[in-house]
Design a protein around this motif. Structure first.
Motif, mmCIF file in Angstrom:
data_model
loop_
_atom_site.group_PDB
_atom_site.id
_atom_site.type_symbol
_atom_site.label_atom_id
_atom_site.label_comp_id
_atom_site.label_asym_id
_atom_site.label_seq_id
_atom_site.Cartn_x
_atom_site.Cartn_y
_atom_site.Cartn_z
ATOM 1 N N LEU A 80 0.718 -1.355 -0.041
ATOM 2 C CA LEU A 80 -0.007 -0.180 -0.018
ATOM 3 C C LEU A 80 0.858 1.172 0.108
ATOM 4 C CD1 LEU A 80 -2.673 -1.128 2.604
ATOM 5 C CD2 LEU A 80 -2.917 -0.987 -0.044
ATOM 6 N N GLU A 81 2.005 1.459 0.650
ATOM 7 C CA GLU A 81 3.019 2.497 0.839
ATOM 8 C C GLU A 81 3.467 2.544 -0.561
ATOM 9 O OE1 GLU A 81 5.699 1.115 3.508
ATOM 10 O OE2 GLU A 81 4.540 1.908 5.372
ATOM 11 N N LEU A 82 3.758 1.593 -1.351
ATOM 12 C CA LEU A 82 4.205 1.477 -2.671
ATOM 13 C C LEU A 82 3.193 2.126 -3.669
ATOM 14 C CD1 LEU A 82 6.564 -1.712 -2.963
ATOM 15 C CD2 LEU A 82 7.448 0.634 -2.415
ATOM 16 N N ILE A 83 2.285 1.602 -3.571
ATOM 17 C CA ILE A 83 0.942 2.080 -4.442
ATOM 18 C C ILE A 83 0.752 3.630 -4.153
ATOM 19 C CG2 ILE A 83 -1.694 2.047 -4.729
ATOM 20 C CD1 ILE A 83 -1.292 -0.885 -4.407
ATOM 21 N N ALA A 86 3.482 5.569 -5.825
ATOM 22 C CA ALA A 86 3.272 5.452 -7.379
ATOM 23 C C ALA A 86 2.035 6.500 -7.483
ATOM 24 C CB ALA A 86 2.904 3.853 -7.822
ATOM 25 N N HIS A 87 1.028 6.620 -6.747
ATOM 26 C CA HIS A 87 -0.248 7.305 -7.088
ATOM 27 C C HIS A 87 0.210 8.711 -7.191
ATOM 28 C CE1 HIS A 87 -4.028 9.484 -5.852
ATOM 29 N NE2 HIS A 87 -4.463 8.620 -7.047
ATOM 30 N N ALA A 88 1.053 9.191 -6.276
ATOM 31 C CA ALA A 88 1.728 10.577 -6.145
ATOM 32 C C ALA A 88 2.461 10.827 -7.075
ATOM 33 C CB ALA A 88 2.456 10.754 -4.817
ATOM 34 N N ARG A 89 3.250 9.815 -7.747
ATOM 35 C CA ARG A 89 3.985 9.942 -8.996
ATOM 36 C C ARG A 89 3.247 10.220 -10.366
ATOM 37 N NH1 ARG A 89 7.788 11.842 -11.885
ATOM 38 N NH2 ARG A 89 8.624 10.412 -13.732
ATOM 39 N N LEU A 90 2.136 9.572 -10.238
ATOM 40 C CA LEU A 90 1.235 9.741 -11.458
ATOM 41 C C LEU A 90 0.429 11.066 -11.441
ATOM 42 C CD1 LEU A 90 -1.007 6.506 -11.566
ATOM 43 C CD2 LEU A 90 1.001 7.163 -13.061
ATOM 44 N N VAL A 94 0.808 14.073 -14.322
ATOM 45 C CA VAL A 94 -0.054 14.829 -15.007
ATOM 46 C C VAL A 94 -0.107 16.452 -14.699
ATOM 47 C CG1 VAL A 94 -2.714 15.355 -14.659
ATOM 48 C CG2 VAL A 94 -1.893 13.009 -14.520
ATOM 49 N N ALA A 95 0.575 16.763 -13.562
ATOM 50 C CA ALA A 95 0.671 18.041 -13.348
ATOM 51 C C ALA A 95 1.849 18.705 -14.117
ATOM 52 C CB ALA A 95 0.927 18.423 -12.003
ATOM 53 N N GLU A 106 3.615 4.033 -16.818
ATOM 54 C CA GLU A 106 3.696 4.186 -15.290
ATOM 55 C C GLU A 106 2.283 3.820 -14.772
ATOM 56 O OE1 GLU A 106 5.718 5.050 -12.879
ATOM 57 O OE2 GLU A 106 7.296 5.679 -14.374
ATOM 58 N N LEU A 107 1.191 4.399 -15.750
ATOM 59 C CA LEU A 107 -0.255 4.163 -15.056
ATOM 60 C C LEU A 107 -0.471 2.555 -15.006
ATOM 61 C CD1 LEU A 107 -3.106 4.867 -14.462
ATOM 62 C CD2 LEU A 107 -3.583 5.039 -17.038
ATOM 63 N N ILE A 108 0.075 1.836 -16.044
ATOM 64 C CA ILE A 108 -0.156 0.359 -16.135
ATOM 65 C C ILE A 108 0.397 -0.318 -15.091
ATOM 66 C CG2 ILE A 108 0.353 -1.571 -17.604
ATOM 67 C CD1 ILE A 108 -1.826 -0.085 -18.847
#
Length: 198
Positions: A80-83, A86-90, A94-95, A106-108
């Motif tokens: 969950l920490e890694l996810i 990764a979510h913050a990275r996505l 986008v920004a 990255e999304l995949i």
């Protein structure tokens, strides 16, 4: 339990892992102190993250008679920490208006990390051929034949979803029957129209 007591680490674990355990036990015995650290173990379900606490066992006279180890499985928490990272990275990508060719892989990877055992792909419309082409794919090689699929109701669920501008699940789409020998056990597609166009 009977198969573990009295046996050395080298009898229970691969050589590299056994050396790590024996080194940790030796540090506890020599220092007469507890040792807490994060460890990883490769198991049947992949890499497991453990929070391990080791310490000395004393006999009735206070002499060190052995060591103990208590391991807490932190795999799900670590996942969950890694996810979250990764979510913050996505969101950062986008920004920063990162090109889709860099964003989609990255999304995949993030989707597949969130749902172990699942394969995902993003297909974009090729304006020259009016066919769907993979922009990023985690699909097995056996399913790569979907690349270049026509946008038509009746051409698997990918082409069907794009033609209908909506969702198409394999189990509910009759067109999959002609592709059943090549398809995955379970899959679904959703079209993402932009201003009414695929």
């Amino acid at each position: 339990e009977n198969g573990i007591l009295g046996r050395r680490a080298s009898e229970l674990f691969p050589e590299a892992r056994a050396r790590e355990i024996e080194a940790a036990d030796a540090a506890v015995l020599e220092g007469h102190c507890s040792l807490t650290r994060e460890e990883t173990v490769l198991g049947a379900n992949g890499l497991a993250y453990l929070h391990v606490n080791r310490g000395p066992i004393h006999d009735g006279d206070g002499a060190v008679a052995g060591t103990f180890a208590i391991a807490l499985d932190m795999t799900e928490r670590r996942r969950l920490e890694l996810i979250a990272l990764a979510h913050a990275r996505l969101l950062e990508m986008v920004a920063d208006d990162v090109p889709l060719a860099q964003f989609f892989p990255e999304l995949i990877a993030t989707v597949e990390a969130m749902l172990p055992g699942m394969h995902a792909a993003v297909m974009l419309l090729d304006p020259d051929t009016q066919r769907l082409r993979f922009s990023a794919s985690g699909l097995p090689s056996a399913i790569q034949w979907l690349d270049g699929l026509a946008i038509r109701d009746g051409v698997a669920s990918c082409g069907t979803a794009a033609a209908r501008r909506g969702r198409a699940d394999r189990g509910r789409v009759r067109p999959w029957s002609r592709f059943r020998a090549l398809s995955a056990p379970s899959c679904g597609e959703r079209a993402a129209p932009r201003r009414g166009q695929i």
